[in-house]
Design a protein around this motif. Structure first.
Motif, PDB file in Angstrom:
ATOM      1  N   PRO A  84     -15.706  52.550  83.657  1.00  0.00           N
ATOM      2  CA  PRO A  84     -16.207  53.430  82.592  1.00  0.00           C
ATOM      3  C   PRO A  84     -15.898  54.897  82.868  1.00  0.00           C
ATOM      4  N   ALA A  85     -16.063  55.710  81.827  1.00  0.00           N
ATOM      5  CA  ALA A  85     -15.789  57.143  81.947  1.00  0.00           C
ATOM      6  C   ALA A  85     -16.797  57.934  81.148  1.00  0.00           C
ATOM      7  N   VAL A  86     -17.021  59.177  81.584  1.00  0.00           N
ATOM      8  CA  VAL A  86     -17.900  60.114  80.890  1.00  0.00           C
ATOM      9  C   VAL A  86     -17.099  61.363  80.566  1.00  0.00           C
ATOM     10  N   VAL A  87     -17.151  61.802  79.310  1.00  0.00           N
ATOM     11  CA  VAL A  87     -16.618  63.118  78.950  1.00  0.00           C
ATOM     12  C   VAL A  87     -17.811  64.062  78.862  1.00  0.00           C
ATOM     13  N   GLN A  88     -17.697  65.215  79.538  1.00  0.00           N
ATOM     14  CA  GLN A  88     -18.827  66.127  79.666  1.00  0.00           C
ATOM     15  C   GLN A  88     -18.505  67.479  79.036  1.00  0.00           C
ATOM     16  N   PHE A  89     -19.532  68.088  78.438  1.00  0.00           N
ATOM     17  CA  PHE A  89     -19.364  69.364  77.742  1.00  0.00           C
ATOM     18  C   PHE A  89     -20.454  70.340  78.181  1.00  0.00           C
ATOM     19  N   HIS A  90     -20.073  71.593  78.353  1.00  0.00           N
ATOM     20  CA  HIS A  90     -20.958  72.598  78.945  1.00  0.00           C
ATOM     21  C   HIS A  90     -21.647  73.465  77.893  1.00  0.00           C
ATOM     22  N   GLY A  91     -22.561  74.308  78.360  1.00  0.00           N
ATOM     23  CA  GLY A  91     -23.321  75.201  77.498  1.00  0.00           C
ATOM     24  C   GLY A  91     -22.499  76.384  77.008  1.00  0.00           C
ATOM     25  N   TYR A  92     -23.032  77.073  76.009  1.00  0.00           N
ATOM     26  CA  TYR A  92     -22.317  78.147  75.317  1.00  0.00           C
ATOM     27  C   TYR A  92     -21.928  79.270  76.272  1.00  0.00           C
ATOM     28  N   THR A  93     -20.695  79.684  76.181  1.00  0.00           N
ATOM     29  CA  THR A  93     -20.013  80.732  76.955  1.00  0.00           C
ATOM     30  C   THR A  93     -19.769  80.328  78.402  1.00  0.00           C
ATOM     31  N   GLY A  94     -20.172  79.129  78.802  1.00  0.00           N
ATOM     32  CA  GLY A  94     -20.039  78.713  80.194  1.00  0.00           C
ATOM     33  C   GLY A  94     -18.709  78.066  80.502  1.00  0.00           C
ATOM     34  N   HIS A  95     -18.744  77.153  81.465  1.00  0.00           N
ATOM     35  CA  HIS A  95     -17.523  76.461  81.893  1.00  0.00           C
ATOM     36  C   HIS A  95     -17.904  75.091  82.434  1.00  0.00           C
ATOM     37  N   ALA A  96     -16.909  74.334  82.857  1.00  0.00           N
ATOM     38  CA  ALA A  96     -17.132  72.938  83.238  1.00  0.00           C
ATOM     39  C   ALA A  96     -17.981  72.785  84.489  1.00  0.00           C
ATOM     40  N   GLY A  97     -18.130  73.829  85.286  1.00  0.00           N
ATOM     41  CA  GLY A  97     -18.950  73.728  86.492  1.00  0.00           C
ATOM     42  C   GLY A  97     -18.138  73.342  87.709  1.00  0.00           C
ATOM     43  N   ASP A  98     -18.831  73.097  88.794  1.00  0.00           N
ATOM     44  CA  ASP A  98     -18.192  72.784  90.068  1.00  0.00           C
ATOM     45  C   ASP A  98     -17.807  71.310  90.151  1.00  0.00           C
ATOM     46  N   TRP A  99     -16.831  71.037  91.011  1.00  0.00           N
ATOM     47  CA  TRP A  99     -16.448  69.650  91.244  1.00  0.00           C
ATOM     48  C   TRP A  99     -17.638  68.825  91.746  1.00  0.00           C
ATOM     49  N   TYR A 100     -18.470  69.440  92.543  1.00  0.00           N
ATOM     50  CA  TYR A 100     -19.645  68.756  93.091  1.00  0.00           C
ATOM     51  C   TYR A 100     -20.465  68.074  92.001  1.00  0.00           C
ATOM     52  N   GLU A 101     -20.547  68.703  90.841  1.00  0.00           N
ATOM     53  CA  GLU A 101     -21.356  68.157  89.752  1.00  0.00           C
ATOM     54  C   GLU A 101     -20.761  66.890  89.152  1.00  0.00           C
ATOM     55  N   ARG A 102     -19.537  66.568  89.453  1.00  0.00           N
ATOM     56  CA  ARG A 102     -18.900  65.344  88.954  1.00  0.00           C
ATOM     57  C   ARG A 102     -19.162  64.143  89.866  1.00  0.00           C
ATOM     58  N   LEU A 103     -19.561  64.428  91.110  1.00  0.00           N
ATOM     59  CA  LEU A 103     -19.521  63.381  92.132  1.00  0.00           C
ATOM     60  C   LEU A 103     -20.563  62.293  91.951  1.00  0.00           C
ATOM     61  N   ALA A 104     -21.713  62.605  91.349  1.00  0.00           N
ATOM     62  CA  ALA A 104     -22.734  61.569  91.167  1.00  0.00           C
ATOM     63  C   ALA A 104     -22.200  60.439  90.300  1.00  0.00           C
ATOM     64  N   PHE A 105     -21.562  60.794  89.165  1.00  0.00           N
ATOM     65  CA  PHE A 105     -21.005  59.748  88.307  1.00  0.00           C
ATOM     66  C   PHE A 105     -19.846  59.026  88.989  1.00  0.00           C
ATOM     67  N   VAL A 106     -19.003  59.765  89.706  1.00  0.00           N
ATOM     68  CA  VAL A 106     -17.887  59.119  90.401  1.00  0.00           C
ATOM     69  C   VAL A 106     -18.412  58.112  91.420  1.00  0.00           C
ATOM     70  N   SER A 107     -19.496  58.463  92.118  1.00  0.00           N
ATOM     71  CA  SER A 107     -20.065  57.553  93.125  1.00  0.00           C
ATOM     72  C   SER A 107     -20.569  56.260  92.499  1.00  0.00           C
ATOM     73  N   LEU A 108     -20.871  56.308  91.192  1.00  0.00           N
ATOM     74  CA  LEU A 108     -21.335  55.121  90.470  1.00  0.00           C
ATOM     75  C   LEU A 108     -20.183  54.359  89.818  1.00  0.00           C
ATOM     76  N   GLY A 109     -18.953  54.814  90.059  1.00  0.00           N
ATOM     77  CA  GLY A 109     -17.792  54.102  89.546  1.00  0.00           C
ATOM     78  C   GLY A 109     -17.259  54.604  88.230  1.00  0.00           C
TER      79      GLY A 109
END
Length: 319
Positions: A84-109
């Motif tokens: 499975p995959a997740v597409v993620q979207f950030h708050g207004y004027t912000g950005h995608a965030g750090d790579w660290y924030e992706r790792l929880a979902f990656v750890s779940l496959g």
């Protein structure tokens, strides 16, 4: 409890007051046709950030009107098959965030695609005359040039285009692609699920970009919506074009897209939210016709909502 907005029983039946343009459906079919005609020219560049369990890439694609869109793409290393995959979207004027924030979902496959909105705080371009960021005023960007030039039209299309790219990745199970975000990201989550009906599940936290006229009438055109007030003060100080303006904004009002969603939705709202008023969020939620669930936080505003992230993880895993 104190009331910022309508009583809850009224919120549960409220369906919004911002005008829906008469040609709304034709507008978005025309926009989607433009998106499908674009050669995305996908490029994947290995990131300097790597972990033993996550393979990370800077992914780029070309969106409508020629903008290059940047996505942080992280996928499980040594995955045994489509996942499975997740597409993620950030708050207004912000950005995608750090790579660290992706790792929880990656750890779940899961593979994770976190998009930088064009012209905001990340690396995606706003190609409307300049490259790089334009950062503020995105709701009103293109308003005087005509509805086909609204910047959020292009950003909504970017979300659908990214979802299609994710679905087509050979390592991704195209039947299990989900969307997730809060505030602007919540709005983009719903827009993505509306414009790309193959999104299986969507989790939206207090979505922005809904029921603009209600925001105005509540005198909450400030904070994230402050550009509405600025626009009227500078360009229509006597409100001679008020109906025209709100009708044009109706093309990028997520409440009017909500009935296109086919995937299952979980949404969260804080009833003390002064940034994205609860009624504007209910206007969108009440028009969703697919399976849905609303998590209500009576004493919370536009802030972290306890355990909602945990609920989202469980929602995506139950498939």
């Amino acid at each position: 409890m104190p009331l910022l907005d309508m009583p809850l029983d009224q919120l549960q039946t409220y369906t919004g007051i911002n005008p829906r343009p008469a040609d709304f459906d034709e507008y978005w079919e025309r926009a989607l046709a433009e998106m499908r005609a674009v050669d995305p020219q996908i490029e994947m560049v290995p990131s300097d950030f790597q972990t033993p369990t996550a393979e990370c890439f800077d992914l780029y694609f070309t969106g409508v009107r020629g903008a290059r869109i940047h996505v942080k793409y992280a996928r499980p290393r040594n995955s045994s098959g489509p996942h499975p995959a997740v597409v993620q979207f950030h708050g207004y004027t912000g950005h995608a965030g750090d790579w660290y924030e992706r790792l929880a979902f990656v750890s779940l496959g899961f593979s994770v695609f976190a998009m930088d909105c064009r012209g905001q705080g990340g690396s995606s371009e706003d190609a409307g005359g300049v490259k790089g960021n334009t950062h503020h005023g995105h709701i009103i960007r293109g308003l005087d040039a005509g509805a086909d030039h609204l910047l959020f039209r292009h950003i909504f299309l970017d979300t659908a285009q990214l979802a299609g790219i994710a679905i087509d990745m050979p390592e991704v199970d195209g039947e299990r692609v989900y969307a997730y975000g809060g505030s602007q990201g919540g709005a983009l989550t719903l827009a993505c699920a509306a414009l790309e009906p193959r999104i299986r599940k969507a989790a939206a936290l207090y979505p922005f970009l809904s029921d603009y006229r209600r925001v105005w009438e509540m005198d909450l055109a400030k904070d994230a919506y402050t550009e509405l007030r600025t626009y009227f003060r500078f360009f229509d100080p006597q409100h001679q074009r008020e109906d025209e303006i709100f009708t044009t904004l109706g093309y990028i009002d997520i409440q009017h897209l909500a009935n296109r969603i086919r995937g299952e939705v979980v949404m969260a709202v804080g009833l003390m939210d002064t940034v994205c008023p609860p009624s504007t969020q209910f206007a969108a939620y009440n028009k969703i016709q697919s399976a849905k669930r609303l998590e209500i936080y009576p004493d919370f505003g536009h802030e972290g909502l306890p355990a909602f992230s945990d609920k989202v993880v469980q929602f995506f895993l139950q498939d």
